[in-house]
Motif scaffolding. Structure first.
Motif, PDB file in Angstrom:
ATOM      1  N   ARG A 478       0.825  -1.202   0.000  1.00 13.00           N
ATOM      2  CA  ARG A 478       0.000   0.000   0.000  1.00 13.00           C
ATOM      3  C   ARG A 478       0.870   1.267   0.000  1.00 13.00           C
ATOM      4  O   ARG A 478       0.603   2.220  -0.735  1.00 13.00           O
ATOM      5  CB  ARG A 478      -0.923  -0.017   1.221  1.00 13.00           C
ATOM      6  CG  ARG A 478      -1.977   1.076   1.204  1.00 13.00           C
ATOM      7  CD  ARG A 478      -3.096   0.826   2.168  1.00 13.00           C
ATOM      8  NE  ARG A 478      -2.712   1.052   3.545  1.00 13.00           N
ATOM      9  CZ  ARG A 478      -2.605   0.092   4.475  1.00 13.00           C
ATOM     10  NH1 ARG A 478      -2.865  -1.166   4.160  1.00 13.00           N
ATOM     11  NH2 ARG A 478      -2.253   0.377   5.712  1.00 13.00           N
ATOM     12  N   LEU A 479       1.915   1.258   0.817  1.00 13.64           N
ATOM     13  CA  LEU A 479       2.812   2.417   0.859  1.00 13.64           C
ATOM     14  C   LEU A 479       3.556   2.590  -0.456  1.00 13.64           C
ATOM     15  O   LEU A 479       3.739   3.715  -0.945  1.00 13.64           O
ATOM     16  CB  LEU A 479       3.810   2.250   2.006  1.00 13.64           C
ATOM     17  CG  LEU A 479       3.227   2.235   3.423  1.00 13.64           C
ATOM     18  CD1 LEU A 479       4.309   1.883   4.438  1.00 13.64           C
ATOM     19  CD2 LEU A 479       2.585   3.572   3.774  1.00 13.64           C
ATOM     20  N   PHE A 480       3.971   1.482  -1.034  1.00 10.59           N
ATOM     21  CA  PHE A 480       4.701   1.527  -2.302  1.00 10.59           C
ATOM     22  C   PHE A 480       3.830   2.108  -3.417  1.00 10.59           C
ATOM     23  O   PHE A 480       4.275   2.955  -4.197  1.00 10.59           O
ATOM     24  CB  PHE A 480       5.183   0.122  -2.673  1.00 10.59           C
ATOM     25  CG  PHE A 480       5.945   0.066  -3.962  1.00 10.59           C
ATOM     26  CD1 PHE A 480       7.290   0.437  -3.996  1.00 10.59           C
ATOM     27  CD2 PHE A 480       5.336  -0.335  -5.138  1.00 10.59           C
ATOM     28  CE1 PHE A 480       8.010   0.393  -5.186  1.00 10.59           C
ATOM     29  CE2 PHE A 480       6.045  -0.373  -6.326  1.00 10.59           C
ATOM     30  CZ  PHE A 480       7.380  -0.010  -6.359  1.00 10.59           C
ATOM     31  N   GLN A 481       2.589   1.671  -3.474  1.00  4.88           N
ATOM     32  CA  GLN A 481       1.680   2.196  -4.499  1.00  4.88           C
ATOM     33  C   GLN A 481       1.413   3.684  -4.282  1.00  4.88           C
ATOM     34  O   GLN A 481       1.260   4.440  -5.241  1.00  4.88           O
ATOM     35  CB  GLN A 481       0.357   1.408  -4.492  1.00  4.88           C
ATOM     36  CG  GLN A 481       0.483  -0.024  -5.009  1.00  4.88           C
ATOM     37  CD  GLN A 481       0.980  -0.080  -6.443  1.00  4.88           C
ATOM     38  OE1 GLN A 481       0.738   0.819  -7.248  1.00  4.88           O
ATOM     39  NE2 GLN A 481       1.692  -1.150  -6.769  1.00  4.88           N
ATOM     40  N   GLY A 482       1.369   4.095  -3.024  1.00  6.29           N
ATOM     41  CA  GLY A 482       1.189   5.516  -2.732  1.00  6.29           C
ATOM     42  C   GLY A 482       2.361   6.345  -3.241  1.00  6.29           C
ATOM     43  O   GLY A 482       2.178   7.431  -3.814  1.00  6.29           O
ATOM     44  N   LEU A 483       3.586   5.843  -3.061  1.00  5.01           N
ATOM     45  CA  LEU A 483       4.765   6.539  -3.586  1.00  5.01           C
ATOM     46  C   LEU A 483       4.736   6.620  -5.102  1.00  5.01           C
ATOM     47  O   LEU A 483       5.014   7.662  -5.702  1.00  5.01           O
ATOM     48  CB  LEU A 483       6.038   5.807  -3.148  1.00  5.01           C
ATOM     49  CG  LEU A 483       6.654   6.170  -1.803  1.00  5.01           C
ATOM     50  CD1 LEU A 483       7.908   5.341  -1.577  1.00  5.01           C
ATOM     51  CD2 LEU A 483       6.979   7.652  -1.715  1.00  5.01           C
ATOM     52  N   ALA A 484       4.393   5.494  -5.741  1.00  2.00           N
ATOM     53  CA  ALA A 484       4.333   5.482  -7.206  1.00  2.00           C
ATOM     54  C   ALA A 484       3.301   6.488  -7.710  1.00  2.00           C
ATOM     55  O   ALA A 484       3.544   7.211  -8.690  1.00  2.00           O
ATOM     56  CB  ALA A 484       4.004   4.071  -7.706  1.00  2.00           C
TER      57      ALA A 484
END
Length: 796
Positions: A478-484
């Motif tokens: 979830r955090l990774f997708q937010g960064l992307a």
């Protein structure tokens, strides 16, 4: 003049010395006797001290004749403050008697009514020096303290009574093992050693050290401290009473004890140091700290900031200081490291002293380097428990602060508050996001660069937190997708299926360069991770937006690797953008790297890819244009001209049908650039310059950055011997601040112009600026600029 006459003159001078001359010369003789040094040396040191204290202007240090010599010839200083200071030096340091003080001040025309009080003051100060500093500082080896010069100077300034800050409570904060206690003890030790030399109002009469540290860390793990530690306000009171010799405080209790402590600290200039404040559970300690009476000052070391006005945040040592610590500790402990291992330890530790010390201690036990550093790869290692666990455990796994902290751990470099807020799901709540960041900073888990307003963490912290992320893959995703999502928005990524979208990022490439330079460490990691995750859609969308800005930055190998991955993905999903990625994305990088065979191979790969899709004629045109450039470089002028003529017809036909279409304008400007290179290779400089003028016109129409074209115009004008024209063009390139590569090369060009004009200072200045930036960016032209500077060194 004969030696005999000189001798007579010197004897005559001694006879004729007036009272002031005699008195002041006794200072130099007394200082020399007390220190065992030459009079000339003690006088020069005193001169520098008077400049530092503001009694004399700085330029006095550069004068051939020392002003102290002028006074020795009978010239009385015009300032009574200087006379008062010299009297202090003579009495306290040169150990001259009371009678000398009177004779000296009277001879210097000091007001007689003030001499008695001055002498009384000096007697009191002498008694204070004889008594010495009251303290309970622990024993330490000051030779093992390395670096931190800036922080030492900052703490000394804050502790000085002359400081404009009027800081009464100062915190030194950071993670466990970063060197907080050592910094404070180093400053306290300096104050102890310099006690007699400091002016009276600068001295602390007492230094009280109390520590609440419960545990320590050795190479065998966390150890509980055996000696008595401070755990309450009563313990602090007891330490103060013992150092100050106030047994009456120990005998009192309640409000009476509070009053006596307040009275003792108000009457004695005391430095109170409280080590490891976060371990104290007594809440009354904070109230006491905030209400400490003047002139006492308090320094607190803590992993958690408290709400006081002055804080010094410690992170790792600077690289050169960390390397010094590595070498010093290795020598002290008998550990052996080669150059590669020292650099590896520097990278792994990021200058955190406890990491360096633990690894070297293990090496000293006989472990190989690889085994010694392996401990750092285990998140359950005691180092992480000691340095970080308490602070991290204070956060609830479900709260926003924990998520935002892990979002920063995902980043390979520092990050903006906007990026972290979006990743943690706080995009619409800036107030909560900012409060969370303040809280994390107060826990010493993150560090803020106030100038850039960006946040970072130590590698030690990042590794530990990534182990926590690995244990919660759902949160990590979830955090990774937010960064992307944040970066796709930041770089205006085109999510359409248009095969020409490869070129869209070139419009803002120069403007995006400075931004990308800050974000590249994290973006590079993110893009390669998208590839590993087979998230092909996001990889192409975000990656295509970055291809051209990367070219402006200079990391050619990064762009090459990224384009290869993206071309493989485009082929896998049958996206025609593959042709552009091969022909221009990879091909142009191979050209710049001088890999000619790879360049031709990838151009042919791009042609095959373009042939598999309809409407990709311009990709074939670009491949021909690039190949023509290689033939020019190799001197195959006939083949180059044939390709350029063919491309000219294709581009003209496209522009007639699409006169304002962006890619047509872009290819037209590139074609003009190649024709310019062709004519330059033939020695037809004016014709080459005309083609560059056409390139400038087309770039203006397409809205492209023109820094590169102005630079190329300057290069041609330089070849033509038109120094004024070259200077105008290079200066024009400087007007495009976003395009750092060509600003750098333009400075190189200006250095070449200045060299031909024999303006050596200007040539050296421009070349140095160009070389510094070229090396930072990894430009291949750095070697040429270095050669220019070597030539110019003869004229420095």
């Amino acid at each position: 003049m004969t030696d005999k006459k000189r001798t007579r003159r010197r004897k005559s001078d001694e006879v004729e010395d007036n009272p002031f001359q005699k008195a002041i010369k006794r200072i130099w003789k007394g200082l020399a006797a007390q220190t065992g040094r030459d009079e000339a040396d003690v006088k020069y040191d005193l001169l520098l001290e008077m400049i530092e204290k503001g009694y004399l202007p700085v330029h006095k240090a550069d004068q051939y004749t020392n002003i102290l010599d002028t006074w020795s010839r009978g010239n009385v200083p015009p300032d009574w403050t200087i006379l008062r200071f010299l009297a202090e030096v003579g009495y306290l340091r040169a150990k001259l008697p009371d009678s000398w003080v009177e004779e000296f001040l009277i001879a210097g025309n000091y007001p007689r009514e003030a001499i008695g009080p001055i002498l009384a003051d000096l007697r009191a100060e002498n008694a204070e020096i004889d008594r010495g500093l009251l303290h309970n500082l622990p024993q330490r080896d000051p030779s093992r303290f390395v670096g931190r010069q800036e922080e030492v100077a900052q703490l000394r300034r804050l502790l000085s009574p002359d400081s404009n800050s009027q800081a009464w409570v100062i915190t030194v904060d950071g993670i466990g093992g970063v060197g907080k206690s050592e910094l404070v003890l180093e400053v306290a030790d300096q104050l102890r050693q310099e006690y007699a030399r400091l002016r009276r109002h600068e001295r602390f009469q007492a230094i009280v050290w109390v520590t609440a540290k419960e545990t320590g860390l050795s190479d065998s793990g966390i150890i509980t401290r055996v000696h008595r530690r401070t755990s309450s306000l009563d313990d602090i009171y007891t330490a103060i009473a013992r150092v100050l010799g106030r047994l009456d405080i120990l005998e009192a209790d309640g409000p009476t004890r509070d009053d006596r402590i307040h009275e003792a600290l108000a009457g004695t200039r005391t430095l109170l140091i409280i080590d490891n404040l976060e371990s104290l559970k007594d809440e009354t300690v904070l109230s006491f700290i905030r209400e400490v009476p003047r002139p006492t000052k308090v320094v607190v070391t803590t992993r958690r900031r408290i709400d006081v006005a002055y804080a010094i945040r410690l992170i790792g040592l600077a690289d050169n200081d960390a390397m010094t610590l590595i070498e010093r500790e290795a020598a002290l402990k008998g550990a052996s490291l080669n150059e590669e291992e020292r650099k590896r330890l520097l990278t792994l530790s990021k200058g955190v002293p406890i990491v360096i010390n633990l690894v070297i201690s293990r090496l000293a036990l006989g472990l190989p380097f690889k085994t010694a550093v392996q401990y750092l790869q285990h998140p359950e290692y005691d180092l992480y428990r000691y340095a970080l666990e308490d602070s991290v455990e204070s956060l609830e796994p479900s709260e926003a602060a924990y998520h935002l902290l892990l979002a920063l751990a995902l980043c390979a470099g520092d990050a903006s508050r906007e990026a972290l807020g979006t990743a943690a799901g706080l995009d619409g709540d800036e107030e909560q996001r900012d409060e969370v960041l303040v809280r994390l900073e107060s826990l010493s888990l993150i560090n803020r660069d106030a100038r850039e307003d960006r946040f970072a963490m130590l590698p030690l912290t990042r590794f530990y937190l990534r182990s926590r992320l690995a244990a919660d893959p759902e949160l990590e995703q979830r955090l990774f997708q937010g960064l992307a999502a944040f970066y796709k928005r930041l770089f205006a990524a085109d999510e359409s299926a248009n095969p020409d979208r490869y070129w869209q990022s070139i419009r803002g490439a120069a403007q995006a360069e400075a931004l990308l330079e800050k974000e590249w460490a994290t973006l590079r990691d993110l893009l390669f991770r998208l590839h590993e995750m087979s998230n092909y859609g996001d990889l192409l969308t975000l990656g295509l937006a970055l291809i051209h800005p990367i070219n402006y930055m200079g990391p050619l190998e990064d762009r090459l690797a990224l384009c290869r991955r993206m071309a493989d993905v485009a082929r896998a999903v049958n996206d025609p953008v593959e042709a552009w990625l091969l022909s221009d994305g990879m091909g142009w990088m191979y050209y710049r790297l001088g890999r000619d065979d790879d360049f031709l191979d990838v151009l042919n790969e791009g042609r095959l890819a373009a042939a598999r899709h309809a409407g990709m004629g311009l990709a074939l045109t670009l491949a021909d244009l690039h190949e023509a450039y290689l033939h020019i470089k190799q001197g195959h002028m006939r083949r180059a001209r044939a390709l350029l003529e063919s491309v000219t017809e294709q581009v003209a036909a496209h522009r007639r049908a699409n006169p304002t279409e962006f890619i047509g304008l872009l290819l037209g400007s590139r074609l003009a650039d190649r024709w310019s290179a062709y004519y330059q290779a033939l020695g037809e400089i004016e014709q080459a310059s005309e083609m560059l003028k056409e390139s400038v016109a087309l770039r203006e129409l397409s809205g492209e950055d023109m820094g590169s074209t102005h630079y190329n115009v300057g290069r041609l004008r330089l070849l033509a011997g038109d120094l004024a024209g070259a200077r105008r063009a290079f200066t024009g390139a400087l007007n495009y601040p976003q395009h750092q590569k060509y600003r750098t090369l333009a400075r190189y060009g200006l250095a070449l112009v200045a060299e031909q004009e024999e303006n050596w200072p200007e040539a050296i200045r421009q070349a140095r600026q160009a070389l510094d930036r070229a090396e930072q960016m990894g430009l291949e032209e750095a070697a040429e600029i270095g050669e220019l500077l070597a030539r110019l060194s003869a004229f420095e």
